[in-house]
Scaffold this active site. Structure first.
Site, PDB file in Angstrom:
ATOM      1  CG  ASP A 391      -2.335   0.399   0.536  1.00 58.82           C
ATOM      2  OD1 ASP A 391      -2.414   0.867  -0.588  1.00 58.82           O
ATOM      3  OD2 ASP A 391      -3.275   0.173   1.267  1.00 58.82           O
ATOM      4  CB  THR A 392       1.513   2.866  -2.725  1.00 58.73           C
ATOM      5  OG1 THR A 392       1.879   1.532  -3.022  1.00 58.73           O
ATOM      6  CG2 THR A 392       2.423   3.831  -3.405  1.00 58.73           C
TER       7      THR A 392
END
Length: 590
Positions: A391-392
């Site tokens: 997740d960025t």
């Protein structure tokens, strides 16, 4: 075989987020704007001296404050990234990797860096296979941890482009960690679900107590509006502020990391950390209807954005109509074609020859575009033939000197591996290690096959676009495989349909799941095309008639930030900043 979804921004179990986050007033639409497109949630923010767009308001404020104190866009980017590691731990942190594209005003061109780390030298393929689940590496645990590249990326870009002293960039963020900040809505939602996933039976995590001590109080995560503090991370930032990158890679932090993995039975060592080095790279570039679009090459998926646009360019999307079935159909089919090449070729180019020039060529795009049927979804999609030779959190920032930075940083799946390293005196270091190693393949002969000292395939990609050789946009869309799809939709929305940067991000999005994966996982038929609720009903019906299987909104449409440079009639420029209405973020300019 159970299908695994590789969404960096989403923890396991969030695929049903559309239902979980349903509103109590489902039949109420948006209010009416007096100008601009109705679907836009806000106006683009304009300024002349600098701009920042991030996934958290406080991170944006820190970026603007760094610029106003005389810092460069890179100083601001480092401060923003450090702040987001505290404020948005569900998406990033110094236990992960970082990539960037930036406009260098002195050189007059776009430059890039690859801040991804290697797998541990002491972890063999045989051992990795022994930890496999259904033939693939697991989601969590020490076997998924690679060397974190973020801190060295900060140091490397600061050495070239920093204006403020190193410590002055990081110390305000250390103070923020110690002081604390309220948790916003979306981050609170993901924090709760990440920690619940880590505590599931058979999660495969060697120890969870350290993570619980950092991210929970009295047995739960902070709720929306409640204060969250991480003084352990603040202390770690102070060590990095004082000792530079060596404090992390070959000093006291490295010692704690090695001792921690020795304690839990992992493989990371101080020697693995000390050997790490950020790589400066020449970005790839293609043109889309005259706009120069940049991306990073493998081991990232930046080439997929460029391939998708090359194929989409073969069709008159403007005439097809904005959000029409025909336009979405051709874009989604271009994605399917690009992702089969992604699965076949993308890997660490230090270990495998990848035919990048061929895959990026317009001639190849024309061949691939000819496979798309205008009225029917393709039954099967295969990678193209290529000569053998693979997740960025996201934010944008720009300064008064004309430097524009496109930066993306991630721990991969949600918060990462579940592992938070021990610190001094029975405490922790306050950050979680990434689980990026999950994206290695385990099948013999695959370009992305796991090897010690190798970088895995990476989903995170910054975006950048120029017009007539001058910088136009530092932009990105975070979220696993959504990133090339989202970046392409932003470019298409602005170039083909004339939308502004905020409108282009607020427009309804599509995302296709089910393509082959670089882990060796095969495609599942034509997959599923998920549409946000704003896509017109007539377009949905048209896509179903073409043979698409449609999925509902699922919370996986990414998070977008953009800083755009506009050249005005007097010859000067201004910056327009846009942010993501699907997240907690904020865009500011001054």
């Amino acid at each position: 075989m159970h299908r695994r979804s590789f969404l960096a921004a989403l923890p396991l179990g969030v695929m049903g987020a559309g239902a979980a986050m349903a509103q109590p007033y489902p039949n109420v639409g948006m209010g009416d704007r007096i100008t601009g497109e109705r679907f836009a949630g806000r106006s683009t923010v304009w300024g002349s001296q600098g701009a920042a767009a991030t996934a958290h308001p406080i991170a944006t404020l820190i970026g603007i404050d760094t610029l106003r104190r005389g810092g460069s866009a890179i100083d601001a980017a480092i401060a923003i990234n450090a702040a987001l590691g505290f404020l948005e731990p569900v998406a990033n942190g110094i236990g992960g990797d970082a990539f960037g594209l930036l406009w260098d005003p002195a050189l007059g061109r776009v430059v890039g860096f690859n801040g991804s780390g290697n797998s541990p030298m002491g972890l063999s393929l045989e051992t990795a296979r022994s930890r496999a689940v259904d033939g693939y590496l697991p989601r969590y645990g020490a076997v998924t941890v690679n060397v974190p590249g973020t801190v060295d990326a900060w140091w490397s870009v600061h050495q070239r482009y920093g204006k403020l002293p190193w410590a002055e960039v990081l110390l305000p963020v250390a103070e923020l960690c110690e002081r604390g900040a309220p948790v916003p809505q979306v981050i609170a939602y993901y924090l709760e679900r990440n920690m619940a996933n880590f505590q599931r039976p058979n999660a495969g995590i060697e120890e969870i107590d350290n993570a619980l001590s950092v991210y929970t109080t009295s047995g739960r995560t902070p709720r929306e509006g409640e204060m969250f503090r991480n003084p352990n991370l603040g202390r770690t930032y102070r060590m990095i502020a004082e000792g530079g990158r060596d404090a992390f890679y070959d000093g006291p932090i490295a010692e704690h990391i090695e001792s921690y993995f020795r304690r839990i039975g992992g493989w990371m060592t101080r020697a693995d950390l000390a050997a790490h080095q950020t790589e400066w790279v020449t970005p790839l570039m293609t043109t889309y209807r005259g706009v120069e679009v940049y991306g990073l090459g493998p081991n990232t998926q930046g080439l997929s954005t460029l391939q998708l646009l090359n194929v989409a360019e073969q069709f008159d999307l403007r005439t097809m109509g904005f959000q029409s079935a025909a336009s979405i159909h051709h874009q989604a089919e271009a994605k399917r074609l690009a992702f089969e090449d992604r699965a076949r070729w993308f890997s660490d180019p230090r270990f495998t020859e990848i035919p990048v020039e061929h895959l990026l060529s317009k001639a190849y795009a024309a061949e691939r575009a000819a496979l798309i049927r205008p009225d029917r979804v393709m039954d099967h999609v295969f990678p193209g033939d290529a000569p053998t030779q693979g997740d960025t959190t996201y934010f944008s920032v720009a300064d008064a000197d004309g430097m524009m930075v496109s930066w993306i940083q991630s721990n991969y799946r949600g918060m990462g591996s579940g592992l938070v390293p021990d610190g001094p005196d029975g405490s922790t270091l306050g950050f979680m290690f990434q689980d990026r190693g999950e994206l290695f393949a385990l099948r013999d002969g695959h370009p992305n096959l796991y090897q010690p000292g190798k970088r895995p395939f990476h989903t995170i990609i910054p975006g950048f676009a120029c017009r007539d050789g001058q910088p136009w946009m530092a932009f990105g869309v975070m979220g696993g495989g959504m990133q090339p799809q989202g970046q392409a939709q932003i470019i298409i929305n602005m170039v083909d349909y004339g939308l502004g940067p905020q409108e282009a991000g607020d427009a309804p999005r599509w995302q296709h799941y089910g393509s082959s994966e670089p882990t060796g996982q095969p495609a599942e038929g034509v997959g599923v095309l998920h549409l946000e609720s704003g896509v017109p009903a007539v377009s949905r019906a048209g896509l179903e008639a073409m043979g698409w299987t449609l999925g509902p909104p699922d919370g996986g449409f990414g998070g977008y930030q953009n800083v755009m440079r506009q050249i005005n009639a007097d010859g000067g420029w201004t910056y327009g900043a846009a942010t993501e209405m699907r997240k907690d973020g904020l865009a500011l300019a001054w």
